[in-house]
Motif scaffolding. Structure first.
Motif, short mmCIF file in Angstrom:
data_model
loop_
_atom_site.label_atom_id
_atom_site.label_comp_id
_atom_site.label_asym_id
_atom_site.label_seq_id
_atom_site.Cartn_x
_atom_site.Cartn_y
_atom_site.Cartn_z
N GLN A 128 8.69 48.97 88.89
CA GLN A 128 9.66 48.57 87.88
C GLN A 128 10.32 49.79 87.24
OE1 GLN A 128 10.76 45.57 87.35
NE2 GLN A 128 12.07 46.07 85.64
N ARG A 129 9.54 50.81 86.93
CA ARG A 129 10.11 52.05 86.36
C ARG A 129 11.10 52.68 87.34
NH1 ARG A 129 4.84 52.96 84.71
NH2 ARG A 129 4.50 54.38 86.46
N ASP A 130 10.72 52.75 88.61
CA ASP A 130 11.60 53.33 89.62
C ASP A 130 12.90 52.54 89.76
OD1 ASP A 130 9.64 55.22 90.09
OD2 ASP A 130 8.97 54.34 92.00
N MET A 131 12.78 51.21 89.77
CA MET A 131 13.97 50.37 89.90
C MET A 131 14.87 50.53 88.67
SD MET A 131 12.60 46.77 91.39
CE MET A 131 12.07 46.56 93.07
N THR A 132 14.27 50.53 87.51
CA THR A 132 15.06 50.68 86.28
C THR A 132 15.78 52.02 86.28
OG1 THR A 132 13.59 49.23 85.04
CG2 THR A 132 14.96 50.74 83.75
N GLN A 133 15.08 53.08 86.66
CA GLN A 133 15.73 54.39 86.72
C GLN A 133 16.87 54.40 87.73
OE1 GLN A 133 12.51 57.12 87.45
NE2 GLN A 133 11.77 57.02 85.34
N GLY A 134 16.68 53.73 88.85
CA GLY A 134 17.75 53.63 89.84
C GLY A 134 18.97 52.92 89.29
N TYR A 135 18.74 51.82 88.56
CA TYR A 135 19.87 51.10 87.96
C TYR A 135 20.52 51.89 86.85
CZ TYR A 135 19.73 46.89 90.65
OH TYR A 135 19.84 46.01 91.69
N VAL A 136 19.72 52.60 86.07
CA VAL A 136 20.30 53.44 85.02
C VAL A 136 21.26 54.45 85.65
CG1 VAL A 136 19.77 55.25 83.33
CG2 VAL A 136 18.46 53.12 83.34
N ARG A 137 20.83 55.08 86.72
CA ARG A 137 21.70 56.07 87.39
C ARG A 137 22.93 55.40 88.01
NH1 ARG A 137 16.56 57.97 88.78
NH2 ARG A 137 16.67 56.96 90.80
N MET A 138 22.74 54.23 88.63
CA MET A 138 23.87 53.53 89.23
C MET A 138 24.89 53.14 88.17
SD MET A 138 24.14 49.82 91.13
CE MET A 138 22.94 50.15 92.38
#
Length: 197
Positions: A128-138
């Motif tokens: 979940q942390r990795d996905m959230t960070q990915g979306y934050v960057r996107m």
């Protein structure tokens, strides 16, 4: 395998994984996450238990794979839609709001059920942390051309956008607000946060 399940034909590994994920999502949709075990998945898919275990390892691994699949579809849809939209902040914000809510509509309440079933799972917390960070960057990359703040502040605002999207999508999946309302609220929030210095 159940006595009524027809033996499943041999599929390439990627196709078998996709078939198992589709079957798992059907189980969650029809019976909830409590019914989803690797043994039951194998039975419903017409394969042996070792095949299900080979693909996912554990029940948590299966639930995480389902959650990742939903996430990947959302990211792909957003990227495709972004290519076709005009590059004005208002249009981008509407696209992001619509895309976010559309993902949860198409995934259905199963998405929140899967996430809830994984609460407290250490691996899921990391995913979940990795996905959230990915979306934050996107989101940062999509919104940077319109931003009136520095990169660090824009990243924090994107975290807030994702949090608001989660809350709105949960309310939508519970039937408390309409999809169009949730999408419009998220779009307004995005436009306001990005345009404000």
């Amino acid at each position: 395998m159940s006595p009524t399940a027809a033996p499943s034909k041999r599929l390439p590994k990627a196709e078998r994984r996709e078939q198992l994920l589709e079957t798992a999502m059907t189980i969650v949709r029809e019976q909830g996450t409590d019914a989803l075990t690797l043994g039951y998945l194998a039975e419903r898919a017409g394969v042996s238990k070792p095949i299900a275990y080979e693909h996912f390892g554990t029940r948590s691994g299966l639930l995480i794979a389902l959650y990742r699949q939903i996430d990947e579809r959302q990211a792909a849809t957003l990227a495709q839609d972004f290519e076709r939209t005009s590059k004005r902040l208002a249009d981008v914000a509407v696209l992001m709001g619509d895309s976010y809510m559309s993902c949860f509509r198409t995934a259905g309440p199963e998405c929140h059920a899967i996430f809830a079933a994984l609460k407290g799972d250490e691996e899921m917390e990391r995913v979940q942390r990795d996905m959230t960070q990915g979306y934050v960057r996107m989101y940062r990359d999509l919104l940077a051309p319109y931003s009136k703040v520095g990169d660090a502040e824009l990243l924090r605002r994107c975290v807030a956008i994702i949090g608001a999207g989660e809350a709105l999508s949960r309310e939508m999946s519970l039937g408390r607000i309409e999809e169009t309302q949730a999408a419009a609220t998220l779009a307004n929030l995005i436009a306001g946060l990005v345009a404000r210095a």
